[in-house]
Design a protein around this motif. Structure first.
Motif, PDB file in Angstrom:
ATOM      1  N   HIS A  39       6.231   9.047   4.939  1.00  0.00           N
ATOM      2  CA  HIS A  39       6.835  10.016   3.824  1.00  0.00           C
ATOM      3  C   HIS A  39       6.386   9.181   2.496  1.00  0.00           C
ATOM      4  N   GLU A  40       6.697  10.115   1.698  1.00  0.00           N
ATOM      5  CA  GLU A  40       6.474   9.745   0.130  1.00  0.00           C
ATOM      6  C   GLU A  40       7.511   8.659  -0.024  1.00  0.00           C
ATOM      7  N   PRO A  41       7.345   7.544  -0.688  1.00  0.00           N
ATOM      8  CA  PRO A  41       8.382   6.474  -0.576  1.00  0.00           C
ATOM      9  C   PRO A  41       9.448   6.889  -1.800  1.00  0.00           C
ATOM     10  N   VAL A  42       9.190   7.460  -2.799  1.00  0.00           N
ATOM     11  CA  VAL A  42      10.522   7.811  -3.465  1.00  0.00           C
ATOM     12  C   VAL A  42      11.272   8.625  -2.753  1.00  0.00           C
ATOM     13  N   ALA A  43      11.088   9.515  -2.244  1.00  0.00           N
ATOM     14  CA  ALA A  43      11.796  10.572  -1.689  1.00  0.00           C
ATOM     15  C   ALA A  43      12.407   9.995  -0.445  1.00  0.00           C
ATOM     16  N   ALA A  44      11.547   9.136   0.282  1.00  0.00           N
ATOM     17  CA  ALA A  44      12.392   8.262   1.276  1.00  0.00           C
ATOM     18  C   ALA A  44      13.646   7.324   0.911  1.00  0.00           C
ATOM     19  N   VAL A  45      13.230   6.820  -0.040  1.00  0.00           N
ATOM     20  CA  VAL A  45      14.371   5.966  -0.586  1.00  0.00           C
ATOM     21  C   VAL A  45      15.443   6.700  -1.147  1.00  0.00           C
ATOM     22  N   GLY A  46      15.326   7.863  -1.797  1.00  0.00           N
ATOM     23  CA  GLY A  46      16.334   8.830  -2.023  1.00  0.00           C
ATOM     24  C   GLY A  46      17.240   9.218  -0.743  1.00  0.00           C
ATOM     25  N   ALA A  54      25.283  -2.151   5.759  1.00  0.00           N
ATOM     26  CA  ALA A  54      23.950  -1.515   6.846  1.00  0.00           C
ATOM     27  C   ALA A  54      23.077  -2.911   6.853  1.00  0.00           C
ATOM     28  N   VAL A  55      22.567  -2.998   8.100  1.00  0.00           N
ATOM     29  CA  VAL A  55      21.591  -3.949   8.193  1.00  0.00           C
ATOM     30  C   VAL A  55      20.328  -3.400   8.680  1.00  0.00           C
ATOM     31  N   SER A  56      19.265  -3.920   8.045  1.00  0.00           N
ATOM     32  CA  SER A  56      18.049  -3.426   8.362  1.00  0.00           C
ATOM     33  C   SER A  56      16.792  -4.520   8.296  1.00  0.00           C
ATOM     34  N   HIS A  57      15.609  -4.117   8.582  1.00  0.00           N
ATOM     35  CA  HIS A  57      14.581  -4.979   8.617  1.00  0.00           C
ATOM     36  C   HIS A  57      14.271  -5.089   7.204  1.00  0.00           C
ATOM     37  N   ASP A  58      13.342  -6.544   7.137  1.00  0.00           N
ATOM     38  CA  ASP A  58      12.797  -6.963   5.742  1.00  0.00           C
ATOM     39  C   ASP A  58      11.883  -5.931   5.208  1.00  0.00           C
ATOM     40  N   LEU A  59      11.137  -5.454   6.119  1.00  0.00           N
ATOM     41  CA  LEU A  59      10.247  -4.270   5.570  1.00  0.00           C
ATOM     42  C   LEU A  59      10.961  -3.024   4.848  1.00  0.00           C
ATOM     43  N   ILE A  60      11.949  -2.622   5.608  1.00  0.00           N
ATOM     44  CA  ILE A  60      12.498  -1.441   4.832  1.00  0.00           C
ATOM     45  C   ILE A  60      13.153  -1.999   3.529  1.00  0.00           C
ATOM     46  N   ILE A  61      13.852  -3.115   3.715  1.00  0.00           N
ATOM     47  CA  ILE A  61      14.713  -3.306   2.486  1.00  0.00           C
ATOM     48  C   ILE A  61      13.708  -3.755   1.331  1.00  0.00           C
ATOM     49  N   ALA A  62      12.387  -4.429   1.765  1.00  0.00           N
ATOM     50  CA  ALA A  62      11.306  -4.555   0.568  1.00  0.00           C
ATOM     51  C   ALA A  62      10.949  -3.186  -0.041  1.00  0.00           C
ATOM     52  N   GLY A  63      10.869  -2.282   0.998  1.00  0.00           N
ATOM     53  CA  GLY A  63      10.395  -0.821   0.278  1.00  0.00           C
ATOM     54  C   GLY A  63      11.310  -0.470  -0.649  1.00  0.00           C
ATOM     55  N   ARG A  97       0.982  -1.236   0.109  1.00  0.00           N
ATOM     56  CA  ARG A  97      -0.159   0.052   0.035  1.00  0.00           C
ATOM     57  C   ARG A  97       0.843   1.416   0.122  1.00  0.00           C
ATOM     58  N   LEU A  98       2.004   1.246   0.706  1.00  0.00           N
ATOM     59  CA  LEU A  98       2.795   2.376   0.652  1.00  0.00           C
ATOM     60  C   LEU A  98       3.257   2.829  -0.693  1.00  0.00           C
ATOM     61  N   LEU A  99       3.718   1.721  -1.441  1.00  0.00           N
ATOM     62  CA  LEU A  99       4.272   1.722  -2.767  1.00  0.00           C
ATOM     63  C   LEU A  99       3.238   1.990  -3.849  1.00  0.00           C
ATOM     64  N   ALA A 100       1.862   1.731  -3.522  1.00  0.00           N
ATOM     65  CA  ALA A 100       0.554   2.274  -4.292  1.00  0.00           C
ATOM     66  C   ALA A 100       0.356   3.683  -3.946  1.00  0.00           C
ATOM     67  N   GLY A 101       0.651   4.297  -2.685  1.00  0.00           N
ATOM     68  CA  GLY A 101       0.155   5.532  -2.366  1.00  0.00           C
ATOM     69  C   GLY A 101      -1.424   5.498  -1.790  1.00  0.00           C
ATOM     70  N   THR A 102      -1.465   4.178  -1.045  1.00  0.00           N
ATOM     71  CA  THR A 102      -2.758   4.200  -0.459  1.00  0.00           C
ATOM     72  C   THR A 102      -2.787   4.045   1.030  1.00  0.00           C
ATOM     73  N   VAL A 103      -1.735   3.905   1.658  1.00  0.00           N
ATOM     74  CA  VAL A 103      -1.387   3.538   3.137  1.00  0.00           C
ATOM     75  C   VAL A 103      -1.965   4.325   3.967  1.00  0.00           C
TER      76      VAL A 103
END
Length: 124
Positions: free
Chosen positions: A42-49, A68-77, A31-37
């Motif tokens: 934050h807007e996901p493209v800007a967050a990834v930047g 860098a080690v992170s959670h699966d949720l952040i890596i998947a996003g 849903r975050l990537l679809a813009g419906t969450v």
């Protein structure tokens, strides 16, 4: 550093945590990537930047290694934004699994994940 903080996608932890509890990790990222969450993110493209700037900019000119080690949720996003679509359940990162990211000239990024290599523009 985001150590101990809520990560690059969360703007307001209250509504973001509520969405996580209601949706679970995989549906939340879809849903975050679809813009419906909804609120709290934050807007996901800007967050990834911003995330890539923090991960790739500390690498010294001429190369080096930054882990860098992170959670699966952040890596998947992160991968979903960079590759242009949410990860399927089969593509979702496992325990201590993640991509190798390499900064390229012209704000490009080389991604190696599960035997595949991609080169994409780094979000601003």
């Amino acid at each position: 550093s985001w150590l101990g903080r809520h990560g690059p996608f969360v703007d307001d932890p209250g509504p973001a945590c509520q969405a996580y509890r209601e949706l679970g990790a995989r549906e939340l990222i879809r849903r975050l990537l679809a813009g419906t969450v909804g609120a709290g993110f934050h807007e996901p493209v800007a967050a990834v930047g911003r995330f890539l700037d923090a991960m790739l900019d500390p690498v010294p000119e001429g190369g080096g290694l930054h882990v860098a080690v992170s959670h699966d949720l952040i890596i998947a996003g992160l991968l979903g934004v960079l590759l242009g679509e949410p990860l399927s359940d089969e593509q979702w990162p496992g325990f201590l699994e993640g991509p190798e990211l390499e900064a390229l000239p012209g704000r490009r990024v080389r991604i190696r994940y599960r035997g595949q290599t991609y080169e994409v523009d780094r979000p601003a």
